[in-house]
Design a protein around this motif. Structure first.
Motif, PDB file in Angstrom:
ATOM      1  N   VAL A 104       0.794  -1.145   0.048  1.00 50.03           N
ATOM      2  CA  VAL A 104      -0.180  -0.208   0.004  1.00 50.03           C
ATOM      3  C   VAL A 104       0.893   1.342   0.008  1.00 50.03           C
ATOM      4  O   VAL A 104       0.495   2.235  -0.694  1.00 50.03           O
ATOM      5  N   GLU A 105       2.005   1.250   0.889  1.00 49.73           N
ATOM      6  CA  GLU A 105       2.753   2.443   0.919  1.00 49.73           C
ATOM      7  C   GLU A 105       3.335   2.604  -0.359  1.00 49.73           C
ATOM      8  O   GLU A 105       3.722   3.832  -0.717  1.00 49.73           O
ATOM      9  N   GLN A 106       3.919   1.584  -0.925  1.00 52.87           N
ATOM     10  CA  GLN A 106       4.676   1.731  -2.254  1.00 52.87           C
ATOM     11  C   GLN A 106       3.751   2.183  -3.386  1.00 52.87           C
ATOM     12  O   GLN A 106       4.324   3.063  -4.172  1.00 52.87           O
ATOM     13  N   ASN A 107       2.529   1.567  -3.295  1.00 53.72           N
ATOM     14  CA  ASN A 107       1.722   2.151  -4.429  1.00 53.72           C
ATOM     15  C   ASN A 107       1.228   3.378  -4.294  1.00 53.72           C
ATOM     16  O   ASN A 107       1.008   4.364  -5.395  1.00 53.72           O
ATOM     17  N   VAL A 108       1.025   4.015  -2.954  1.00 58.97           N
ATOM     18  CA  VAL A 108       0.675   5.440  -2.798  1.00 58.97           C
ATOM     19  C   VAL A 108       2.018   6.385  -3.374  1.00 58.97           C
ATOM     20  O   VAL A 108       1.668   7.510  -3.942  1.00 58.97           O
ATOM     21  N   ALA A 109       3.265   5.665  -2.927  1.00 57.39           N
ATOM     22  CA  ALA A 109       4.598   6.739  -3.356  1.00 57.39           C
ATOM     23  C   ALA A 109       4.614   6.831  -4.706  1.00 57.39           C
ATOM     24  O   ALA A 109       5.177   7.743  -5.225  1.00 57.39           O
ATOM     25  N   ALA A 129      -1.526  10.815   3.312  1.00 55.02           N
ATOM     26  CA  ALA A 129      -2.306  10.411   2.249  1.00 55.02           C
ATOM     27  C   ALA A 129      -3.172   9.089   2.939  1.00 55.02           C
ATOM     28  O   ALA A 129      -4.312   9.039   2.704  1.00 55.02           O
ATOM     29  N   ILE A 130      -2.164   8.277   3.239  1.00 52.56           N
ATOM     30  CA  ILE A 130      -2.914   6.914   3.896  1.00 52.56           C
ATOM     31  C   ILE A 130      -3.807   7.028   5.029  1.00 52.56           C
ATOM     32  O   ILE A 130      -4.799   6.429   5.268  1.00 52.56           O
ATOM     33  N   GLU A 131      -3.389   7.977   5.873  1.00 54.71           N
ATOM     34  CA  GLU A 131      -4.036   8.394   7.289  1.00 54.71           C
ATOM     35  C   GLU A 131      -5.581   9.003   6.695  1.00 54.71           C
ATOM     36  O   GLU A 131      -6.650   8.888   7.229  1.00 54.71           O
ATOM     37  N   ILE A 132      -5.396  10.195   5.745  1.00 55.05           N
ATOM     38  CA  ILE A 132      -6.584  10.930   5.285  1.00 55.05           C
ATOM     39  C   ILE A 132      -7.598   9.823   4.882  1.00 55.05           C
ATOM     40  O   ILE A 132      -8.921   9.932   5.126  1.00 55.05           O
ATOM     41  N   ILE A 133      -7.039   8.718   4.083  1.00 52.04           N
ATOM     42  CA  ILE A 133      -8.117   7.902   3.441  1.00 52.04           C
ATOM     43  C   ILE A 133      -8.318   6.674   4.272  1.00 52.04           C
ATOM     44  O   ILE A 133      -9.234   5.848   4.050  1.00 52.04           O
ATOM     45  N   SER A 147      -9.652  -5.794   0.414  1.00 49.47           N
ATOM     46  CA  SER A 147     -11.232  -5.743  -0.190  1.00 49.47           C
ATOM     47  C   SER A 147     -11.013  -4.671  -1.519  1.00 49.47           C
ATOM     48  O   SER A 147     -10.212  -3.777  -1.557  1.00 49.47           O
ATOM     49  N   GLY A 148     -12.034  -4.931  -2.097  1.00 49.93           N
ATOM     50  CA  GLY A 148     -12.342  -3.959  -3.481  1.00 49.93           C
ATOM     51  C   GLY A 148     -12.333  -2.592  -2.832  1.00 49.93           C
ATOM     52  O   GLY A 148     -11.573  -1.598  -3.643  1.00 49.93           O
ATOM     53  N   GLY A 149     -13.073  -2.076  -1.708  1.00 52.66           N
ATOM     54  CA  GLY A 149     -13.041  -1.013  -1.499  1.00 52.66           C
ATOM     55  C   GLY A 149     -11.767  -0.395  -0.912  1.00 52.66           C
ATOM     56  O   GLY A 149     -11.462   0.729  -1.207  1.00 52.66           O
ATOM     57  N   MET A 150     -11.267  -1.067  -0.152  1.00 55.00           N
ATOM     58  CA  MET A 150      -9.950  -0.919   0.286  1.00 55.00           C
ATOM     59  C   MET A 150      -8.770  -0.490  -0.794  1.00 55.00           C
ATOM     60  O   MET A 150      -7.989   0.474  -0.700  1.00 55.00           O
ATOM     61  N   ARG A 151      -8.935  -1.305  -1.739  1.00 58.57           N
ATOM     62  CA  ARG A 151      -7.907  -1.278  -3.037  1.00 58.57           C
ATOM     63  C   ARG A 151      -8.335   0.142  -3.886  1.00 58.57           C
ATOM     64  O   ARG A 151      -7.265   1.125  -4.053  1.00 58.57           O
ATOM     65  N   GLN A 152      -9.583   0.569  -3.858  1.00 61.67           N
ATOM     66  CA  GLN A 152      -9.800   1.851  -4.376  1.00 61.67           C
ATOM     67  C   GLN A 152      -9.583   3.216  -3.328  1.00 61.67           C
ATOM     68  O   GLN A 152      -9.172   4.216  -3.819  1.00 61.67           O
ATOM     69  N   ARG A 153      -9.368   2.749  -2.148  1.00 66.77           N
ATOM     70  CA  ARG A 153      -8.933   3.745  -1.196  1.00 66.77           C
ATOM     71  C   ARG A 153      -7.530   4.257  -1.438  1.00 66.77           C
ATOM     72  O   ARG A 153      -6.928   5.335  -1.441  1.00 66.77           O
ATOM     73  N   VAL A 154      -6.807   3.048  -1.836  1.00 66.17           N
ATOM     74  CA  VAL A 154      -5.437   3.108  -1.950  1.00 66.17           C
ATOM     75  C   VAL A 154      -5.298   3.773  -3.334  1.00 66.17           C
ATOM     76  O   VAL A 154      -4.314   5.004  -3.529  1.00 66.17           O
ATOM     77  N   GLY A 155      -6.078   3.765  -4.633  1.00 63.44           N
ATOM     78  CA  GLY A 155      -5.987   4.693  -5.547  1.00 63.44           C
ATOM     79  C   GLY A 155      -6.417   6.044  -5.649  1.00 63.44           C
ATOM     80  O   GLY A 155      -5.747   7.035  -6.105  1.00 63.44           O
ATOM     81  N   ILE A 156      -7.314   6.164  -4.459  1.00 59.75           N
ATOM     82  CA  ILE A 156      -7.374   7.561  -4.009  1.00 59.75           C
ATOM     83  C   ILE A 156      -6.530   8.362  -3.319  1.00 59.75           C
ATOM     84  O   ILE A 156      -6.087   9.288  -3.546  1.00 59.75           O
ATOM     85  N   ALA A 157      -5.872   7.580  -2.287  1.00 61.45           N
ATOM     86  CA  ALA A 157      -4.692   7.962  -1.513  1.00 61.45           C
ATOM     87  C   ALA A 157      -3.450   8.121  -2.689  1.00 61.45           C
ATOM     88  O   ALA A 157      -2.879   9.318  -2.492  1.00 61.45           O
ATOM     89  N   ARG A 158      -3.230   7.537  -3.576  1.00 67.35           N
ATOM     90  CA  ARG A 158      -2.214   7.833  -4.591  1.00 67.35           C
ATOM     91  C   ARG A 158      -2.495   9.002  -5.312  1.00 67.35           C
ATOM     92  O   ARG A 158      -1.660   9.822  -5.601  1.00 67.35           O
ATOM     93  N   ALA A 159      -3.960   9.216  -5.536  1.00 72.15           N
ATOM     94  CA  ALA A 159      -4.218  10.461  -6.415  1.00 72.15           C
ATOM     95  C   ALA A 159      -3.863  12.005  -5.304  1.00 72.15           C
ATOM     96  O   ALA A 159      -3.843  12.690  -5.953  1.00 72.15           O
ATOM     97  N   LEU A 160      -4.131  11.773  -3.965  1.00 76.60           N
ATOM     98  CA  LEU A 160      -4.268  12.727  -3.054  1.00 76.60           C
ATOM     99  C   LEU A 160      -2.623  12.838  -2.645  1.00 76.60           C
ATOM    100  O   LEU A 160      -2.433  14.328  -2.139  1.00 76.60           O
ATOM    101  N   VAL A 161      -1.860  12.087  -2.587  1.00 80.57           N
ATOM    102  CA  VAL A 161      -0.495  12.079  -2.140  1.00 80.57           C
ATOM    103  C   VAL A 161       0.163  13.389  -2.644  1.00 80.57           C
ATOM    104  O   VAL A 161       1.070  13.924  -1.979  1.00 80.57           O
TER     105      VAL A 161
END
Length: 448
Positions: A104-109, A129-133, A147-161
């Protein structure tokens, strides 16, 4: 070039001015997707773009963010002509698009790869970004563990970082279950409205009308073929929004009616008379919905078995399809005169009732008679009456000429599928020749 300064905060965060976009299809034909689009996202706005599948919504998002260039017109950022990708924008796509071998951390980075910053600053931004989401305990998890919802959260965090001023969502919730999507919608609105997050504006592409009314301050409806702005609605409802609020329901109804009326007008076009020639110059062609025969047959069975389903939106829920996809299936059945759709209602016509009651052979005969009445089929079948075989490339070229805003290759594929079921025409995949099948071949095909 635009002479306004780039730091002009009064200028929209992103803007399209008289934008037209065309593509080359696989067969080399020019397909105009967007025409004369004027659209802006201002500071503090949440803009939702609605429209049928294939109307050009995602193309607008890509032009607005600089992922693709318009064929004509201009894309602007803060009042200046946009060159390359808008550095103030980030995008969340429909698919999660995560790297399965990264945590997760690496994907957001990954969202910071384009920025030259130190490791300490990068790690702090990723953590924030990870905390925000809401994924604070999942830094080291891999996508397969989420889960699918958590994976999309990672996508949102990556966009917000990268701390974007404009967050763009391309059908970001459509792949999620209902409860997860609703939870993420509410969290995103809170994030956008909350102080100190740095996110000033959101641009959302969606097919979900209720989602748009729930989240957006302004709703734009796109009309198709080619994509053009059809309706703009201000949404001043207070947050959090109540779906039972009369104004909420009114806005939903207005948008439903707008899209439905555009796709399914109450007055159908005049159909040709069998046996009489058609002038290409004088007759307006009707687009052929890109819908498989099986979906039309399935719709007819559902309407016959469940007569209480008389509303377009109820039918959409019943068949589990997006509203735009449902509209396409209904339009296909309507141009064949199997159903009627007055004022958002759906009714079997007398012919439709005969169709669902018929055996396989008679269904095929009814389908063939109705398909033959469609102008485009009528012309091509008349051409096959003159020639034993016709090159598919010639027919695709005729389709491109008759329907300049439709994809001619995909329209051809749909026509062949309809014609094959009807026993009116077929195409040899090896030779590329279109022909009228022999009666025994058509009879065998109808058993499939």
């Amino acid at each position: 070039m635009d002479s306004r300064p780039s730091d002009d905060k009064a200028a929209p965060v992103a803007q399209l001015v008289a934008v037209t976009k065309s593509y080359q299809t696989a067969g080399g034909h020019e397909l105009k997707v967007l025409e004369n689009i004027d659209l802006a996202v201002s500071e503090g706005e949440f803009v939702a773009l609605l429209g049928q599948s294939g109307s050009g919504k995602s193309t607008i998002l890509r032009c607005l963010t600089g992922l693709i260039e318009p064929s004509s017109g201009r894309a602007l950022a803060r009042g200046k002509s946009l060159v390359g990708v808008n550095p103030e924008a980030s995008i969340v796509f429909q698919t999660f698009a995560l790297y399965p071998w990264l945590t997760v951390e690496q994907n957001v980075a990954v969202g910071l790869m384009a920025r030259q910053i130190g490791r300490k600053e990068r790690d702090a931004a990723v953590d924030r970004a990870i905390e925000i989401i809401g994924l604070g305990n999942h830094h080291a998890a891999y996508p397969r563990e989420l889960s699918g919802g958590m994976r999309q959260r990672v996508g949102i965090a990556r966009a917000l970082v990268s701390a974007p001023k404009l967050l763009c969502l391309d059908e970001a919730f459509s792949a999620l279950d209902v409860l997860t999507a609703e939870n993420l919608r509410q969290e995103l609105v809170s994030l956008w409205r909350g102080p100190g997050k740095g996110l000033s504006s959101v641009f959302m592409v969606t097919h979900n009308i209720e989602e748009a009314v729930e989240m957006a301050t302004r709703i734009v409806v796109l009309f198709p073929r080619p994509g053009r702005i059809g309706l703009v609605l201000e949404n001043k409802l207070p947050y959090p929004r109540d779906t039972k609020n009369p104004e909420f329901q009114r806005l939903v109804a207005v948008i439903h009616e707008c899209i439905t009326t555009m796709a399914l007008p109450d007055l159908p076009p005049e159909v040709p008379v069998q046996g009489q020639p058609i002038s290409r110059a004088r007759s307006r062609m009707e687009s052929i919905p890109l819908v498989p025969v099986g979906q039309i047959l399935g719709l007819m069975s559902i309407l016959n078995d469940s007569p209480e389903l008389s509303n377009i939106y109820d039918i959409s829920d019943e068949i589990g399809r997006e509203f735009g996809d449902t509209i396409a299936i209904l339009k296909a059945a309507e141009i064949l005169d199997l159903i009627d759709t007055p004022r958002q209602e759906v009714r079997l016509t007398e012919l439709g009732r005969r169709f669902v009651a018929a055996d396989r052979h008679d269904r095929k005969a009814i389908f063939a008679e109705q398909v033959f009445k469609l102008r485009l089929f009528h012309i091509i079948i008349a051409l096959l009456d003159e020639h034993e075989e016709v090159e598919s490339a010639r027919i695709v070229k005729d389709i491109a000429s008759a329907l300049p805003y439709d994809n001619p290759e995909k329209t051809f594929e749909t026509m062949i599928a309809w014609g094959r079921y009807a026993g009116l025409m077929d195409c040899d995949a090896k030779t590329g020749m279109v022909f009228v099948p022999k009666e025994e071949d058509a009879a065998e095909e109808s058993k499939v």
